[in-house]
Design a protein around this motif. Structure first.
Motif, PDB file in Angstrom:
ATOM      1  N   SER A   1       0.825  -1.203   0.000  1.00  0.00           N
ATOM      2  CA  SER A   1       0.000   0.000   0.000  1.00  0.00           C
ATOM      3  C   SER A   1       0.864   1.260   0.000  1.00  0.00           C
ATOM      4  CB  SER A   1      -0.917  -0.013   1.227  1.00  0.00           C
ATOM      5  OG  SER A   1      -1.749   1.128   1.247  1.00  0.00           O
ATOM      6  N   ALA A   2       1.921   1.273   0.823  1.00  0.00           N
ATOM      7  CA  ALA A   2       2.785   2.454   0.909  1.00  0.00           C
ATOM      8  C   ALA A   2       3.551   2.686  -0.389  1.00  0.00           C
ATOM      9  CB  ALA A   2       3.754   2.309   2.076  1.00  0.00           C
ATOM     10  N   THR A   3       3.925   1.605  -1.069  1.00  0.00           N
ATOM     11  CA  THR A   3       4.618   1.761  -2.353  1.00  0.00           C
ATOM     12  C   THR A   3       3.716   2.463  -3.354  1.00  0.00           C
ATOM     13  OG1 THR A   3       6.044  -0.168  -2.023  1.00  0.00           O
ATOM     14  CG2 THR A   3       5.632   0.504  -4.303  1.00  0.00           C
ATOM     15  N   GLN A   4       2.457   2.061  -3.423  1.00  0.00           N
ATOM     16  CA  GLN A   4       1.523   2.727  -4.329  1.00  0.00           C
ATOM     17  C   GLN A   4       1.394   4.211  -3.996  1.00  0.00           C
ATOM     18  OE1 GLN A   4      -2.162   0.215  -5.180  1.00  0.00           O
ATOM     19  NE2 GLN A   4      -1.275  -0.888  -3.471  1.00  0.00           N
ATOM     20  N   GLN A   5       1.269   4.512  -2.719  1.00  0.00           N
ATOM     21  CA  GLN A   5       1.112   5.907  -2.307  1.00  0.00           C
ATOM     22  C   GLN A   5       2.356   6.730  -2.628  1.00  0.00           C
ATOM     23  OE1 GLN A   5       1.033   6.901   1.964  1.00  0.00           O
ATOM     24  NE2 GLN A   5      -0.827   8.056   1.546  1.00  0.00           N
ATOM     25  N   GLN A   6       3.529   6.165  -2.411  1.00  0.00           N
ATOM     26  CA  GLN A   6       4.755   6.930  -2.625  1.00  0.00           C
ATOM     27  C   GLN A   6       5.067   7.089  -4.106  1.00  0.00           C
ATOM     28  OE1 GLN A   6       8.054   5.903  -0.025  1.00  0.00           O
ATOM     29  NE2 GLN A   6       6.640   5.331   1.613  1.00  0.00           N
ATOM     30  N   VAL A   7       4.649   6.141  -4.933  1.00  0.00           N
ATOM     31  CA  VAL A   7       4.770   6.335  -6.377  1.00  0.00           C
ATOM     32  C   VAL A   7       3.869   7.491  -6.806  1.00  0.00           C
ATOM     33  CG1 VAL A   7       4.246   5.325  -8.642  1.00  0.00           C
ATOM     34  CG2 VAL A   7       5.510   4.005  -6.950  1.00  0.00           C
ATOM     35  N   GLN A   8       2.680   7.568  -6.249  1.00  0.00           N
ATOM     36  CA  GLN A   8       1.784   8.683  -6.564  1.00  0.00           C
ATOM     37  C   GLN A   8       2.364  10.019  -6.087  1.00  0.00           C
ATOM     38  OE1 GLN A   8      -2.518   8.007  -5.891  1.00  0.00           O
ATOM     39  NE2 GLN A   8      -1.987   5.881  -5.442  1.00  0.00           N
ATOM     40  N   ALA A   9       3.221   9.972  -5.064  1.00  0.00           N
ATOM     41  CA  ALA A   9       3.845  11.197  -4.555  1.00  0.00           C
ATOM     42  C   ALA A   9       5.092  11.589  -5.340  1.00  0.00           C
ATOM     43  CB  ALA A   9       4.199  11.026  -3.089  1.00  0.00           C
ATOM     44  N   GLY A  10       5.554  10.689  -6.250  1.00  0.00           N
ATOM     45  CA  GLY A  10       6.675  11.067  -7.097  1.00  0.00           C
ATOM     46  C   GLY A  10       7.874  10.152  -7.091  1.00  0.00           C
ATOM     47  N   LEU A  11       7.895   9.119  -6.226  1.00  0.00           N
ATOM     48  CA  LEU A  11       9.031   8.194  -6.202  1.00  0.00           C
ATOM     49  C   LEU A  11       8.893   7.159  -7.314  1.00  0.00           C
ATOM     50  CD1 LEU A  11       9.592   7.582  -2.375  1.00  0.00           C
ATOM     51  CD2 LEU A  11      10.667   9.268  -3.875  1.00  0.00           C
ATOM     52  N   THR A  12       9.965   6.412  -7.544  1.00  0.00           N
ATOM     53  CA  THR A  12       9.955   5.370  -8.576  1.00  0.00           C
ATOM     54  C   THR A  12       9.970   3.992  -7.930  1.00  0.00           C
ATOM     55  OG1 THR A  12      12.371   5.223  -8.757  1.00  0.00           O
ATOM     56  CG2 THR A  12      11.257   6.908 -10.094  1.00  0.00           C
ATOM     57  N   LEU A  13       9.513   3.005  -8.678  1.00  0.00           N
ATOM     58  CA  LEU A  13       9.509   1.637  -8.163  1.00  0.00           C
ATOM     59  C   LEU A  13      10.929   1.151  -7.907  1.00  0.00           C
ATOM     60  CD1 LEU A  13       6.693   0.009 -10.327  1.00  0.00           C
ATOM     61  CD2 LEU A  13       6.618   0.567  -7.888  1.00  0.00           C
ATOM     62  N   GLU A  14      11.902   1.592  -8.714  1.00  0.00           N
ATOM     63  CA  GLU A  14      13.278   1.179  -8.482  1.00  0.00           C
ATOM     64  C   GLU A  14      13.737   1.583  -7.078  1.00  0.00           C
ATOM     65  OE1 GLU A  14      12.848   1.198 -12.896  1.00  0.00           O
ATOM     66  OE2 GLU A  14      12.143   2.422 -11.232  1.00  0.00           O
ATOM     67  N   GLU A  15      13.438   2.812  -6.693  1.00  0.00           N
ATOM     68  CA  GLU A  15      13.817   3.292  -5.359  1.00  0.00           C
ATOM     69  C   GLU A  15      13.129   2.475  -4.266  1.00  0.00           C
ATOM     70  OE1 GLU A  15      14.058   7.915  -5.215  1.00  0.00           O
ATOM     71  OE2 GLU A  15      12.512   7.418  -6.700  1.00  0.00           O
ATOM     72  N   LEU A  16      11.842   2.254  -4.450  1.00  0.00           N
ATOM     73  CA  LEU A  16      11.049   1.605  -3.415  1.00  0.00           C
ATOM     74  C   LEU A  16      11.313   0.113  -3.334  1.00  0.00           C
ATOM     75  CD1 LEU A  16       7.838   3.636  -4.184  1.00  0.00           C
ATOM     76  CD2 LEU A  16       9.158   3.759  -2.070  1.00  0.00           C
ATOM     77  N   TYR A  17      11.662  -0.514  -4.443  1.00  0.00           N
ATOM     78  CA  TYR A  17      11.979  -1.942  -4.405  1.00  0.00           C
ATOM     79  C   TYR A  17      13.306  -2.199  -3.701  1.00  0.00           C
ATOM     80  CZ  TYR A  17       8.175  -3.282  -7.612  1.00  0.00           C
ATOM     81  OH  TYR A  17       6.957  -3.531  -8.173  1.00  0.00           O
ATOM     82  N   ARG A  18      14.242  -1.262  -3.810  1.00  0.00           N
ATOM     83  CA  ARG A  18      15.527  -1.446  -3.123  1.00  0.00           C
ATOM     84  C   ARG A  18      15.349  -1.416  -1.613  1.00  0.00           C
ATOM     85  NH1 ARG A  18      17.571   1.806  -7.412  1.00  0.00           N
ATOM     86  NH2 ARG A  18      17.348   3.701  -6.148  1.00  0.00           N
ATOM     87  N   THR A  19      14.497  -0.523  -1.144  1.00  0.00           N
ATOM     88  CA  THR A  19      14.234  -0.401   0.296  1.00  0.00           C
ATOM     89  C   THR A  19      12.730  -0.268   0.495  1.00  0.00           C
ATOM     90  OG1 THR A  19      16.322   0.797   0.526  1.00  0.00           O
ATOM     91  CG2 THR A  19      14.829   0.845   2.403  1.00  0.00           C
ATOM     92  N   PRO A  20      12.016  -1.385   0.609  1.00  0.00           N
ATOM     93  CA  PRO A  20      10.559  -1.321   0.738  1.00  0.00           C
ATOM     94  C   PRO A  20      10.142  -0.504   1.963  1.00  0.00           C
ATOM     95  CG  PRO A  20      11.283  -3.562   0.293  1.00  0.00           C
ATOM     96  CD  PRO A  20      12.515  -2.767   0.588  1.00  0.00           C
ATOM     97  N   PRO A  21       9.062   0.255   1.848  1.00  0.00           N
ATOM     98  CA  PRO A  21       8.580   1.040   2.993  1.00  0.00           C
ATOM     99  C   PRO A  21       8.262   0.144   4.180  1.00  0.00           C
ATOM    100  CG  PRO A  21       7.458   1.684   0.965  1.00  0.00           C
ATOM    101  CD  PRO A  21       8.233   0.448   0.647  1.00  0.00           C
ATOM    102  N   ARG A  22       8.546   0.643   5.357  1.00  0.00           N
ATOM    103  CA  ARG A  22       8.223  -0.110   6.564  1.00  0.00           C
ATOM    104  C   ARG A  22       7.942   0.853   7.706  1.00  0.00           C
ATOM    105  NH1 ARG A  22      12.569  -1.432  10.317  1.00  0.00           N
ATOM    106  NH2 ARG A  22      14.541  -0.469   9.738  1.00  0.00           N
ATOM    107  N   VAL A  23       7.299   0.354   8.735  1.00  0.00           N
ATOM    108  CA  VAL A  23       7.014   1.143   9.931  1.00  0.00           C
ATOM    109  C   VAL A  23       7.980   0.708  11.027  1.00  0.00           C
ATOM    110  CG1 VAL A  23       5.295   1.794  11.650  1.00  0.00           C
ATOM    111  CG2 VAL A  23       4.582   1.289   9.312  1.00  0.00           C
ATOM    112  N   ARG A  24       8.594   1.663  11.667  1.00  0.00           N
ATOM    113  CA  ARG A  24       9.518   1.353  12.768  1.00  0.00           C
ATOM    114  C   ARG A  24       8.720   1.300  14.074  1.00  0.00           C
ATOM    115  NH1 ARG A  24      14.715   1.840  10.881  1.00  0.00           N
ATOM    116  NH2 ARG A  24      14.931   2.942   8.901  1.00  0.00           N
ATOM    117  N   TYR A  25       8.050   0.170  14.285  1.00  0.00           N
ATOM    118  CA  TYR A  25       7.175   0.034  15.447  1.00  0.00           C
ATOM    119  C   TYR A  25       7.917   0.272  16.758  1.00  0.00           C
ATOM    120  CZ  TYR A  25       3.674  -2.028  12.329  1.00  0.00           C
ATOM    121  OH  TYR A  25       2.760  -2.240  11.327  1.00  0.00           O
TER     122      TYR A  25
END
Length: 384
Positions: free
Chosen positions: A140-164
């Motif tokens: 879900s966060a990858t979709q949102q961040q692509v809509q905000a302007g990031l690329t899949l290459e960036e997000l696939y290297r370091t997938p979004p996560r929550v630091r609980y």
């Protein structure tokens, strides 16, 4: 006696829908003695800006054009006066605050300043926090961040996560462990009225579900073709540039809402939902191992109840199919096995649970349809 219920998200757990519903039901809630402050649906921006030490550096202020000391001071003063007046208007039974960035946007000293402010009115606290499985969150966060302007290459290297751990440890130190209440977000229960029913239970306020009218689904997801096309467009027209002088907004880039509106207007195949490649899913899970280990060892009551199903899905997705010794999530024996499996020290997870990750497999596979859609998007926006 005023009870403060502070909903801190996390991100991608239905917070936008919850906030929209609560904001729209302010009058009905007030009749029940409940204040949902009129600071906008999401309280993150005004509250973080008011209580963080460097509001001029707060990224939401920057992107909102609140980028000078005078603008920041005026914004904070206006919202502080409004919040003071609303809290002092009457003796509220409950005050509800909701903002994902109350978890991520304030450090511990800033959080203590926020609590000192609330202490002027609060007699007790309940901190509500939703957890989401690593794969669901990253998708879900990858979709949102692509809509905000990031690329899949960036997000696939370091997938979004929550630091609980980073978020919850400071809340435990500031508010006390007993006041932290964890819930598991399940995407198949995110629609009305189940979302508000669960949130009402989390807040120990059953009337919330009665006061809130169903709202249209917020943050509607784009399908795979659209996300891939948008990533390609972001390569060609990034939203900002970063150099020795700092971050500069790209003047050639239209506003986000215009980009998304134009993309939807072009039409595309809606049949295939966006999903992460297997290697990226494993990266997402690996990135959460320490946090999950900490949750199961440092918060005793997190070993039971809502987190059982969360851990079940976590480890089902993490382990190869041939290594999954589990049956259905409702099987108590299976849950016991999962509890034994995840009860490890955060520094040394079991060797058998460390996935092998292929860096090659994390490259996005752009289709001709996505490339054609990206070209059409670029042409349409350039001509506008």
């Amino acid at each position: 006696m005023t009870r403060f219920v502070i909903h801190i998200g996390m991100h991608k757990t239905g917070t936008t829908s919850i906030q929209a519903g609560l904001h729209g039901a302010r009058d009905a809630l007030a009749e029940r003695g409940v204040l949902y402050p009129d600071l906008g649906p999401n309280h993150s921006h005004p509250l973080v800006s008011m209580f963080c030490d460097a509001p001029l550096d707060y990224y939401v202020n920057f992107y909102s054009g609140i980028d000078t000391p005078g603008k920041v001071a005026a914004f904070n003063h206006r919202h502080r006066e409004s919040l003071d007046a609303q809290l002092a208007a009457r003796k509220w039974q409950t005050v509800l605050l909701s903002g994902e960035e109350l978890g991520t946007g304030l450090n511990e000293s800033e959080l203590r300043a926020f609590k000192r402010y609330c202490d002027r009115y609060a007699s007790s606290y309940r901190i509500v926090c939703y957890l989401r499985d690593p794969v669901g969150f990253a998708t879900s966060a990858t979709q949102q961040q692509v809509q905000a302007g990031l690329t899949l290459e960036e997000l696939y290297r370091t997938p979004p996560r929550v630091r609980y751990r980073q978020i919850l440890e400071k809340y435990i130190r500031v508010f006390g462990r007993a006041r932290i209440h964890l819930r598991t977000y399940q995407s198949n229960r995110r629609r009305e009225p189940d979302l508000f029913k669960d949130f009402a239970e989390a807040c120990e306020a059953s009337y919330l579900a009665e006061c809130v009218e169903p709202t249209p689904r917020q943050n509607k997801a784009l399908p795979a073709t659209a996300i891939h096309a948008l990533s390609l467009y972001n390569h060609r027209v990034p939203p900002h540039f970063i150099d020795h002088a700092g971050t500069t907004i790209n003047p050639a880039r239209p506003p986000i809402d215009k980009v998304i509106r134009t993309l939807r207007g072009l039409g595309f195949d809606n049949s295939t939902p966006f999903s992460l490649p297997p290697a990226v899913r494993r990266l997402a899970i690996l990135g959460q191992l320490e946090d999950i280990g900490w949750l199961t060892t440092q918060i005793p009551y997190a070993r039971h109840g809502p987190l059982d199903r969360f851990r079940y899905h976590l480890w089902r997705w993490f382990l190869p199919a041939e290594e999954q010794p589990f049956g259905q999530a409702t099987d108590r024996d299976d849950l016991k096995k999962i509890s034994q499996l995840v009860r490890f020290t955060t520094d040394a997870p079991p060797a058998r649970c460390r996935p092998s990750i292929s860096a090659v497999a994390t490259t996005p596979a752009y289709t001709p349809a996505a490339a054609a859609l990206a070209n059409a998007l670029h042409d349409r926006l350039s001509a506008a």
